[in-house]
Structures are given as C-alpha cells and as structure tokens.
Design a protein around this motif. Structure first.
Motif, PDB file in Angstrom:
ATOM      1  N   THR A 161       0.814  -1.215   0.000  1.00 21.37           N
ATOM      2  CA  THR A 161       0.000   0.000   0.000  1.00 21.37           C
ATOM      3  C   THR A 161       0.844   1.260   0.000  1.00 21.37           C
ATOM      4  OG1 THR A 161      -0.075   0.120   2.393  1.00 21.37           O
ATOM      5  CG2 THR A 161      -1.829  -1.118   1.324  1.00 21.37           C
ATOM      6  N   TYR A 162       2.136   1.114   0.057  1.00 21.94           N
ATOM      7  CA  TYR A 162       3.016   2.290   0.084  1.00 21.94           C
ATOM      8  C   TYR A 162       2.615   3.256   1.192  1.00 21.94           C
ATOM      9  CZ  TYR A 162       4.380   0.731  -4.547  1.00 21.94           C
ATOM     10  OH  TYR A 162       4.814   0.002  -5.595  1.00 21.94           O
ATOM     11  N   SER A 208      -3.070   5.145   2.149  1.00 22.98           N
ATOM     12  CA  SER A 208      -2.604   4.532   0.913  1.00 22.98           C
ATOM     13  C   SER A 208      -1.712   5.492   0.152  1.00 22.98           C
ATOM     14  CB  SER A 208      -3.814   4.164   0.058  1.00 22.98           C
ATOM     15  OG  SER A 208      -3.427   4.061  -1.280  1.00 22.98           O
ATOM     16  N   GLY A 209      -0.527   5.062  -0.177  1.00 26.14           N
ATOM     17  CA  GLY A 209       0.350   5.880  -0.997  1.00 26.14           C
ATOM     18  C   GLY A 209       1.033   7.007  -0.253  1.00 26.14           C
ATOM     19  N   LEU A 210       0.946   7.017   1.064  1.00 24.72           N
ATOM     20  CA  LEU A 210       1.521   8.129   1.825  1.00 24.72           C
ATOM     21  C   LEU A 210       3.037   8.155   1.694  1.00 24.72           C
ATOM     22  CD1 LEU A 210       0.389  10.368   3.478  1.00 24.72           C
ATOM     23  CD2 LEU A 210       0.483   8.943   5.492  1.00 24.72           C
ATOM     24  N   PHE A 211       3.641   6.987   1.649  1.00 29.51           N
ATOM     25  CA  PHE A 211       5.096   6.941   1.562  1.00 29.51           C
ATOM     26  C   PHE A 211       5.561   6.709   0.141  1.00 29.51           C
ATOM     27  CE2 PHE A 211       4.578   7.240   5.768  1.00 29.51           C
ATOM     28  CZ  PHE A 211       4.531   6.099   6.555  1.00 29.51           C
ATOM     29  N   HIS A 212       4.678   6.961  -0.776  1.00 30.25           N
ATOM     30  CA  HIS A 212       5.033   6.618  -2.153  1.00 30.25           C
ATOM     31  C   HIS A 212       6.234   7.416  -2.600  1.00 30.25           C
ATOM     32  CE1 HIS A 212       4.172   4.791  -5.958  1.00 30.25           C
ATOM     33  NE2 HIS A 212       4.314   5.952  -6.551  1.00 30.25           N
ATOM     34  N   PRO A 213       7.270   6.769  -3.063  1.00 26.93           N
ATOM     35  CA  PRO A 213       8.492   7.498  -3.436  1.00 26.93           C
ATOM     36  C   PRO A 213       8.350   8.114  -4.822  1.00 26.93           C
ATOM     37  CG  PRO A 213       8.810   5.160  -3.775  1.00 26.93           C
ATOM     38  CD  PRO A 213       7.413   5.331  -3.273  1.00 26.93           C
ATOM     39  N   LEU A 214       7.801   9.331  -4.842  1.00 27.08           N
ATOM     40  CA  LEU A 214       7.593   9.955  -6.144  1.00 27.08           C
ATOM     41  C   LEU A 214       8.592  11.044  -6.379  1.00 27.08           C
ATOM     42  CD1 LEU A 214       3.769  10.130  -6.191  1.00 27.08           C
ATOM     43  CD2 LEU A 214       5.176   8.992  -7.844  1.00 27.08           C
ATOM     44  N   GLY A 215       8.826  11.336  -7.621  1.00 28.40           N
ATOM     45  CA  GLY A 215       9.700  12.440  -8.008  1.00 28.40           C
ATOM     46  C   GLY A 215      11.094  12.220  -7.517  1.00 28.40           C
ATOM     47  N   ASP A 245       6.381  12.079 -12.892  1.00 30.87           N
ATOM     48  CA  ASP A 245       7.492  12.277 -11.967  1.00 30.87           C
ATOM     49  C   ASP A 245       7.717  13.723 -11.601  1.00 30.87           C
ATOM     50  OD1 ASP A 245       9.302   9.653 -13.630  1.00 30.87           O
ATOM     51  OD2 ASP A 245       8.055   9.606 -11.832  1.00 30.87           O
ATOM     52  N   SER A 299      -3.101  11.172  -0.746  1.00 31.26           N
ATOM     53  CA  SER A 299      -2.877  11.154   0.699  1.00 31.26           C
ATOM     54  C   SER A 299      -1.753  12.100   1.079  1.00 31.26           C
ATOM     55  CB  SER A 299      -2.581   9.742   1.178  1.00 31.26           C
ATOM     56  OG  SER A 299      -1.611   9.149   0.348  1.00 31.26           O
ATOM     57  N   ARG A 332       7.390  20.570  -2.303  1.00 35.46           N
ATOM     58  CA  ARG A 332       7.111  20.766  -3.722  1.00 35.46           C
ATOM     59  C   ARG A 332       5.659  21.161  -3.945  1.00 35.46           C
ATOM     60  NH1 ARG A 332       8.987  15.571  -6.629  1.00 35.46           N
ATOM     61  NH2 ARG A 332       7.975  16.565  -8.391  1.00 35.46           N
TER      62      ARG A 332
END
Lengths: 320, 342
Positions: free
Chosen positions: A266-267, A313-320, B14, B211, B255
């Motif tokens: 769930t990231y 859900s997706g709170l720790f998603h490693p984006l960018g 991204d 989120s 950001r």
C-alpha cells in the motif's frame, strides 16, 4: 396433438410442387418420389397417373405409377439416391472378406460410389449402365453366393428375434399364472374361514385372528417367491459372474494446493483492521450510523475504515 | 484504493517538466496536423503558443470551478475535484485549439457527476447554465453528448479519480484518535479545505498521491495556526526510524507548497487577447462539421444546427476583426454571441 413451432415451420416449407398443398394445410399429406427425383403429393399422383403411366411434371421423363414411393427424407434427391443405391447394391454385393486386402476393397467401394453418384446426378447414365451389366455378367456366381449368404444371415437374425419374443411371451404367461394362483389361494382361505366360522366351536374372534395370521404368512410367501427370480445378466448384457477386466486407471499425482494469502503493497503505514477500529477509539470520531443506514447493513466502522485506508494509501510513495 | 488504481499507474508523473513536455507535444501535434492539412490561412502566427494555452487553460479551469460551485443541487467536493482532474488530464494530451475548452469543461463536469454517482439528469445539468435560453441550453446539451465519448477516450477510459478529500477526512480521524497533542483538529478544517481547493488548481494531482496532498494540507494549516505537528509524522506514522521516507515526505510537501505558490490567476487582458486568437482558430479550422455522430433515430436537424452556429461566429468575428475596432467591442460582442463564454 400439439406441434412444435419448428415442426410447424417445416410442415409449411414442404409442399407439392403442383398443387402447392403443404403439410401445414393437410397434415396427412404424403409426398411421393419417383426415379427421376421429383416429388408429388399422393392426390396429384392419383390424378396424373390415373392411366398408370405418364410424364414427370418437372423433367418430363416417362414414369410409372408403381415406381412412386413414399418420401422418407426432406430432400427428394436423397430419396432418389437411396433407391438407386438399393438397386446397385443388389448387384454389387461383395463383402469385405471377399477381398484379399484392404486396398482392393476400398477400390471396389470407390467404384460403387461412383456408379451411384453418376446415376443419381444423371451423368453418363448409359456408360454406367453398361459397366453395371458387364460386372453382373462376370461375377454372376459370386453375386448369387452372396445373395444366399445374405438371406441366411437375415434368417438367423429373424430367428433370434423370434426367440426373444417367445421368451417375453413366456414370462408374461408365467406372471399371469402366478397372479391367478395367488388370487385362488386368497379365495380359498376366505372360503376356509367362512367354513370354520360355520362349523367350529371356537369363538369367532380367535378364528379371525388365526385367519389373519395365515393371510400374513401367505403374503410373505408370495414376496419371497417374487424375489427368487434369479437375475442372470446385467441390463447391459454382460452375464453375471463374468470377470470384467478393468484397465488400471493412471493416478495423476499433482502438487497439493497451498493457500498463500495475498499481500498488497500500500506504500503507506499499516491500516488497523476493521474489527479493531472500535476498540482503538476510531469510531468515536465518525458520525454514528442512523437506524435507516444500519438497516442496509452499513455501520460506521465501514466508512471509518475506508477513510483511514484512503488516508494511508500511498503516503510513503516514493515519487519524483 | 489509490495504490492499485489506474491513477497511480498511468496518470501520476514524476515531475513538472514531463507535464510541460506533454503539453508542448500536444500543441505541436496540432500545429503539425493543421500545417500538413494545407488549409488556407494556415501559418504559425495564427496558432497559440504553449504558454498562451496555459493562460487560457487556467482561465477556463477557474470558470469550471465557479460553475461547479454555483451548481444546484450542491455538488460534493469530490465531484468538483474529479471534474477538474478530467479537464487537466484531457488537455495534457490535447491542444486547446483542437477542442474548445468551453465545451470540454461542461462535459468534464457532466461526466464527473455520472462517475461519482452524483445523480443529476441532463436537463437539470444544463438548467444550471443560467445565462442561456432554453434553446441555448439544449444546444449545449447536444454538444456535451457529442463530445462525451471523446472525453472518455482521451482519458484512456480511466475514469476513477482519487481526490484528496477522503484522505483528508481519514487523517483527521486518525489525528483525533492517535494524536492527542493537537487539541482541536476541527479548527483546522476550514483552512485545510481552502488549501485543498487551491491545490486542485495546480498540477499536484498529476504528480503526488492524494494522501500526501492531504497530509501537506493538514500540516500546512497546523503550522499556519501556530500549532506544532512534527511529532505526528514521526510517532504515529512510525517514521522515527525511517529517515529516508520522512525526508521524501518533507520533500514532497515542499514541492506541493511551491506549486501552490507559483499558481496565479490569469490576467484578464492576456486572457482576452488569447481568447480572440482561440476563437479565430476554432472558427477557421474548427472540425465541428466533421464529427460524425451515429445517433440513428435522431433527425438531422440537430446535427445541422452545429456548423451554422460556428459559421455565424466566424463571419462576425472576421468582419469585426477586419474593421477597425477596439478590444472592448470585440469582447462584448463575443459575449453576446458566445453565450456561455465571456
């Protein structure tokens, strides 16, 4: 009698080409086929061939009334072929053991089929007829022998059928006789009871009791007799007691299925279980469910759980 | 759930540069198409640049937001968020010159009502276009229905959009349950709502999970109100050990905030200038008549109405543009003719 819709359609399709009566309008209508392959209904046949012979309506070939047969197949061409085949096979009646090898037999069959095809579709009728005559002349004795054999086989078959029928008859008679005997026995016992009631000095109730006993005994006897009829063969025809060889069925060994629970990424931080929400105090901060909501199966835990799931859900998603 | 959604797989990018690039590509594609078609009057100067399109895009986006806010019955926030997201996604891969934003914005709202199960009948929907007469509303409805499938197709049939509103609620519940340090989370609600509305007007929806956006909103509002919430992340989210994720979170939040700051409302005179250009392009090269609709049992009157309307607009704008007139005249006349526009 109720017709199926498909039957009704079929009945409507087929009709006499001359008077256009269909089976729909006259269910007892019979279509007749002749050697040229064209159909006529019974009434038309009678009308046209009142003299005994005439010409076909569609193809103008000379025909005889006696050659008309009741149509068995929907397509008159099939009927025509069946007739031709019967005639041809009367002459070409060799069997598979008449030939030394398979190849010859197949060639023979091929020739027969060609002849039938030619005659059915009116191709090279003359030539085919000549071939047939030539064959007949050459193989006259073989034809005779085979004819004789055929008749013998047919007779044997007929004998078997006869035997079976006789067996059935006998069994029927036997059962009838049994029934008769049983009826008679019952009548006798009744009569005996009446006689005893008249003559004997024993009180009536005891006599009745005795009679009843005897009747019961008779019944059981009859039952036992019925069961005594031995079964010697199974319904499939295999006689009882015969050892049947069962081919050993190969056992397929497969790997036993192991359940593995699904694991979804769930990231985000772990979400508390639905059941724990109340205990952990989440439900205090959610709007309580109204009775009309609860009626449908809703409870506040569901909304709370969904909100928490979405939040994590997706709170720790490693984006960018 | 977001983590298995199509939004995460296909519609989360991204960085802002890739978004800019996609928009430039869409613009360029349209230009090339028009140049290749060899229609008369085609030249590079006629077309809008990417940054000009951007200005117009923001303008129409704001109008969409206003339309949704003025909607009767009251539109839930998730529907509004979904509509704006559709609008944004559509113009990521298409140019404003090809499909006029005034139509697309209505269709986005309409589709979003349907998808989010906010049931409004089509007549009720066009009833909200208060500036139009009944005939005008009907015309608008026809246009909506005409382009609806196109919109769905351009969204690649990914219709479920995860907005940050429910995560925000979830986080508030979580804070109330597990984080007693913050005394009254409800007091933050208004500023959080405000933040989230402003954030939908930026590209954040296409870059970050909802989120994270919600988390940013809450933490931002808390810091604005002078309340400290730092330990929430470390304690409750269990990120005390996981420094890396914590850093990434802070980075993402930074950001988002910078994106918000960068956003500014488009200036009216710029908007008008570009709008003229846009109308010109649509009038000259508009492909309305090419839309082949397969609506077998409707009569052709409805179809015929469409090209006539644009022709009217094109003629009058052309006449006006050629004659010496001021901006204001053009603007007011466009308002008069365009109806929904202006």
């Amino acid at each position: 009698m109720r017709w199926e819709w498909s039957e009704v359609r079929e009945m409507d399709d087929q009709g006499c080409p001359r008077c256009k009566t269909t089976k729909y309008r006259n269910p007892s209508l019979k279509l007749m086929v002749n050697v040229c392959g064209h159909t006529l209904c019974e009434s038309c046949v009678d009308m046209l061939f009142v003299r005994g012979s005439g010409n076909c309506v569609q193809c103008d070939t000379p025909l005889r009334k006696s050659n008309f047969r009741v149509q068995l197949f929907e397509d008159p061409a099939v009927d025509k072929e069946v007739e031709i085949r019967k005639k041809v096979l009367k002459i070409y009646n060799k069997r598979d053991f008449d030939f030394s090898n398979l190849r010859e037999y197949n060639d023979y069959l091929e020739r027969v089929e060609e002849i039938v095809y030619n005659l059915t579709n009116n191709l090279e009728v003359e030539g085919t007829k000549q071939i047939m005559e030539a064959y007949q002349r050459e193989n006259r004795d073989i034809i005779q022998k085979n004819k004789a054999k055929l008749t013998r086989e047919q007779e044997e078959l007929e004998e078997l059928l006869l035997l079976e029928q006789q067996g059935n008859e006998q069994r029927r008679l036997e059962t009838l006789q049994e029934e008769q005997r049983q009826l008679q026995a019952k009548r006798k016992s009744k009569q005996a009871l009446l006689d005893e009631l008249e003559r004997s000095h024993v009180p009536a109730t005891i006599l009745l009791a005795q009679h009843k006993d005897r009747a019961a005994q008779l019944e059981t006897q009859i039952e036992k007799q019925k069961q005594v009829v031995k079964t010697t063969i199974f319904s499939t025809g295999i006689p009882m007691g015969q050892t049947v060889s069962l081919l050993t069925v190969n056992r397929l060994e497969e790997v036993l299925y192991h359940y593995q629970p699904i694991h979804m990424h769930t990231y985000g931080p772990p979400v508390p279980e639905l059941e724990q929400l109340g205990r952990l105090g989440y439900l205090n901060h959610v709007r309580t469910a109204q009775p009309q909501d609860m009626a449908g199966g809703y409870n506040s835990g569901l909304a709370c759980h969904r909100a928490i799931q979405d939040a994590f859900s997706g709170l720790f998603h490693p984006l960018g | 759930m977001f983590h298995i959604s199509s939004q995460k797989k296909y519609w989360t990018f991204d960085n802002e540069e890739s978004l800019e690039q996609l928009r430039c590509e869409a613009n360029q594609k349209y230009r090339n198409k028009m140049l290749a078609s060899g229609k008369p009057g085609v030249s590079d100067a006629v077309f809008l640049e990417a940054h000009e399109e951007n200005v117009l895009f923001r303008h129409y986006e704001k109008r969409l937001l206003d339309f949704c806010n003025a909607f009767k019955p009251v539109m839930p926030k998730s529907v509004v968020g979904t509509a704006i997201m559709y609008f944004r996604r559509f113009y990521l891969n298409n140019s404003l010159m090809e499909y006029h934003p005034r139509t697309i914005m209505l269709i986005c709202a309409y589709l979003s009502c349907k998808v989010d199960e906010f049931n409004v009948s089509s007549t009720q929907f066009v009833g909200n276009l208060v500036q139009e007469s009944a005939a005008g509303q009907e015309r608008a409805l026809e246009q909506i229905l005409e382009y609806e499938l196109l919109l769905i197709q351009q969204l690649n049939f990914h219709l479920v959009v995860h907005t940050p509103y429910r995560p925000m609620e979830g986080l508030l519940i979580d804070i109330k349950t597990r984080y007693p340090l913050l005394e009254n989370p409800e007091s933050l609600r208004k500023s959080v709502d405000d933040f989230l509305t402003r954030v939908t007007l930026t590209d954040s929806g296409l870059l970050f999970p909802p989120s994270q956006i919600a988390m940013t909103a809450i933490l931002n509002s808390a810091s604005r109100a002078g309340l400290s919430m730092e330990s929430y992340l470390t304690e409750c989210m269990g990120l005390k050990e996981d420094k890396e994720t914590l850093l990434k979170m802070y980075d993402a939040m930074r950001r988002i905030k910078s994106l918000m700051k960068k956003y500014e409302l488009p200036k009216p005179d710029e908007v008008n200038a570009y709008k003229v250009k846009l109308e010109r392009v649509h009038a000259d090269f508009g492909t309305n008549s090419n839309m082949k609709r397969k609506r077998g049992y409707e009569d052709d009157d409805h179809v015929a109405k469409e090209p006539r309307m644009t022709e009217e607009v094109s003629e009058t704008t052309y006449i006006l543009a050629t004659s010496a007139s001021t901006f204001h005249v053009i603007n007011s006349l466009l308002c008069f003719l365009g109806g929904v526009d202006g």
